[in-house]
Design a protein around this motif. Structure first.
Motif, PDB file in Angstrom:
ATOM      1  N   MET A 110       4.788  46.139  18.013  1.00  0.00           N
ATOM      2  CA  MET A 110       5.785  45.682  18.989  1.00  0.00           C
ATOM      3  C   MET A 110       5.273  45.935  20.399  1.00  0.00           C
ATOM      4  SD  MET A 110       9.736  46.974  19.442  1.00  0.00           S
ATOM      5  CE  MET A 110      10.119  46.522  17.738  1.00  0.00           C
TER       6      MET A 110
ATOM      7  N   LYS B 258       5.545  46.967  24.070  1.00  0.00           N
ATOM      8  CA  LYS B 258       6.498  47.779  24.832  1.00  0.00           C
ATOM      9  C   LYS B 258       5.827  48.302  26.091  1.00  0.00           C
ATOM     10  CE  LYS B 258       5.812  52.177  22.358  1.00  0.00           C
ATOM     11  NZ  LYS B 258       6.494  53.266  21.607  1.00  0.00           N
TER      12      LYS B 258
ATOM     13  N   TYR C   3      11.002  46.214  25.610  1.00  0.00           N
ATOM     14  CA  TYR C   3      10.526  45.932  24.253  1.00  0.00           C
ATOM     15  C   TYR C   3      10.507  44.422  24.052  1.00  0.00           C
ATOM     16  CZ  TYR C   3      11.622  50.856  23.530  1.00  0.00           C
ATOM     17  OH  TYR C   3      11.686  52.231  23.637  1.00  0.00           O
ATOM     18  N   GLY C   4       9.330  43.900  23.724  1.00  0.00           N
ATOM     19  CA  GLY C   4       9.196  42.481  23.449  1.00  0.00           C
ATOM     20  C   GLY C   4       8.580  41.720  24.597  1.00  0.00           C
TER      21      GLY C   4
ATOM     22  N   ALA D 164      13.373  44.669  15.114  1.00  0.00           N
ATOM     23  CA  ALA D 164      11.975  44.291  15.316  1.00  0.00           C
ATOM     24  C   ALA D 164      11.728  42.817  15.038  1.00  0.00           C
ATOM     25  CB  ALA D 164      11.077  45.157  14.435  1.00  0.00           C
TER      26      ALA D 164
ATOM     27  N   THR E 264      15.203  49.887  17.864  1.00  0.00           N
ATOM     28  CA  THR E 264      14.139  48.902  18.084  1.00  0.00           C
ATOM     29  C   THR E 264      13.495  48.487  16.759  1.00  0.00           C
ATOM     30  OG1 THR E 264      12.631  50.736  18.616  1.00  0.00           O
ATOM     31  CG2 THR E 264      13.649  49.568  20.460  1.00  0.00           C
TER      32      THR E 264
ATOM     33  N   ILE F  32      12.772  40.956  18.055  1.00  0.00           N
ATOM     34  CA  ILE F  32      11.925  41.271  19.206  1.00  0.00           C
ATOM     35  C   ILE F  32      10.538  40.651  19.053  1.00  0.00           C
ATOM     36  CG2 ILE F  32      10.829  43.143  20.505  1.00  0.00           C
ATOM     37  CD1 ILE F  32      13.250  44.909  19.649  1.00  0.00           C
ATOM     38  N   ASP F  33       9.912  40.869  17.903  1.00  0.00           N
ATOM     39  CA  ASP F  33       8.528  40.421  17.722  1.00  0.00           C
ATOM     40  C   ASP F  33       8.407  38.902  17.656  1.00  0.00           C
ATOM     41  OD1 ASP F  33       7.602  43.013  17.754  1.00  0.00           O
ATOM     42  OD2 ASP F  33       7.619  43.233  15.574  1.00  0.00           O
TER      43      ASP F  33
END
Length: 245
Positions: A1, A3, A22-23, A52, A48, A55-56
């Motif tokens: 991830m 960050k 994050y992301g 994930a 997070t 986000i990812d």
């Protein structure tokens, strides 16, 4: 991830503040941590990791801020005028300093979210500036300044008391139209450590109805406690609703 931690000196608070990012893209979210916590809170408690996949894949980007709750909402033996002023300074930091940084990294209209005390911050921020956000997800907040200030109130605290300023908001206030153009999701469980949250959300729900504000106030079951495992499930349940156009 992907960050990154950003450090910036806050003129409003006269101290360094931090934001964990994050992301890499998607809908940005201004994220408030739990009471007295800092920007690592979501990572430390596993939020997070739980998000994930969002986000990812570039669907969301989280901007988790520090708090100063130990100077404002938490110290019940502190001087109330100073505590209220500190909360207002924190609000100024969020709007005038943190939000420009978020916009510089991601131009999309952000959402705002938080859990427990973070839900209070999310709701205060959204209700005071609905023009800046696409919506709010607030989980397990206690939206009642009397709970934190033992009934004390002044003009500064009033601005940070949604159960007060919403009640007195004029029916034709332009913010009511903005609220109804956004997505408002407020949720609380009815299990352990949630009784004050249930009481305060019932009160807000009543005010929303009186004002014609179309907020989704959701009360989960008696097995749903004030704790991270439930917030994991609630975020995954509600997040797609805020991502819908």
């Amino acid at each position: 991830m992907q960050k990154e931690m950003v450090t910036q000196y806050s003129q409003a608070l006269e101290r360094e503040m931090h934001i964990m990012i994050y992301g890499w893209g998607g809908v940005p979210f201004l994220c408030f941590p739990t009471q007295d916590s800092l920007c690592h809170n979501y990572e430390d408690f596993g939020m997070t990791d739980q998000l994930a996949d969002f986000i990812d894949s570039g669907r969301i980007q989280l901007f988790v801020v520090d708090t100063v709750d130990w100077e404002s909402w938490s110290p019940k033996d502190g001087i109330p005028e100073w505590r209220a002023a500190r909360q207002e300074q924190y609000h100024r930091y969020i709007i005038d300093e943190a939000m420009p940084l978020i916009r510089s990294r991601n131009p999309q209209t952000p959402g705002v979210t938080g859990f427990s005390m973070g839900a209070n911050h999310a709701v205060i921020t959204f209700l005071r500036r609905p023009d800046l956000f696409r919506g709010v997800i607030a989980l397990s907040g206690v939206y009642d300044t009397d709970y934190f200030f033992d009934g004390w109130m002044n003009d500064v605290l009033y601005q940070n008391a949604p159960e007060r300023f919403l009640l007195n908001m004029a029916a034709d206030h332009p913010y009511i139209r903005l609220y109804n153009e956004r997505k408002m999701i407020l949720c609380v469980g009815q299990g352990a450590w949630e009784e004050d949250g249930v009481r305060s959300l019932r009160n807000l729900e009543h005010i929303f109805r009186e004002k014609g504000i179309h907020a989704w106030c959701d009360f989960w079951g008696y097995d749903v406690n004030h704790d991270w495992p439930w917030w994991f499930r609630q975020m995954r349940y509600f997040l797609p609703q805020l991502l819908k156009e």
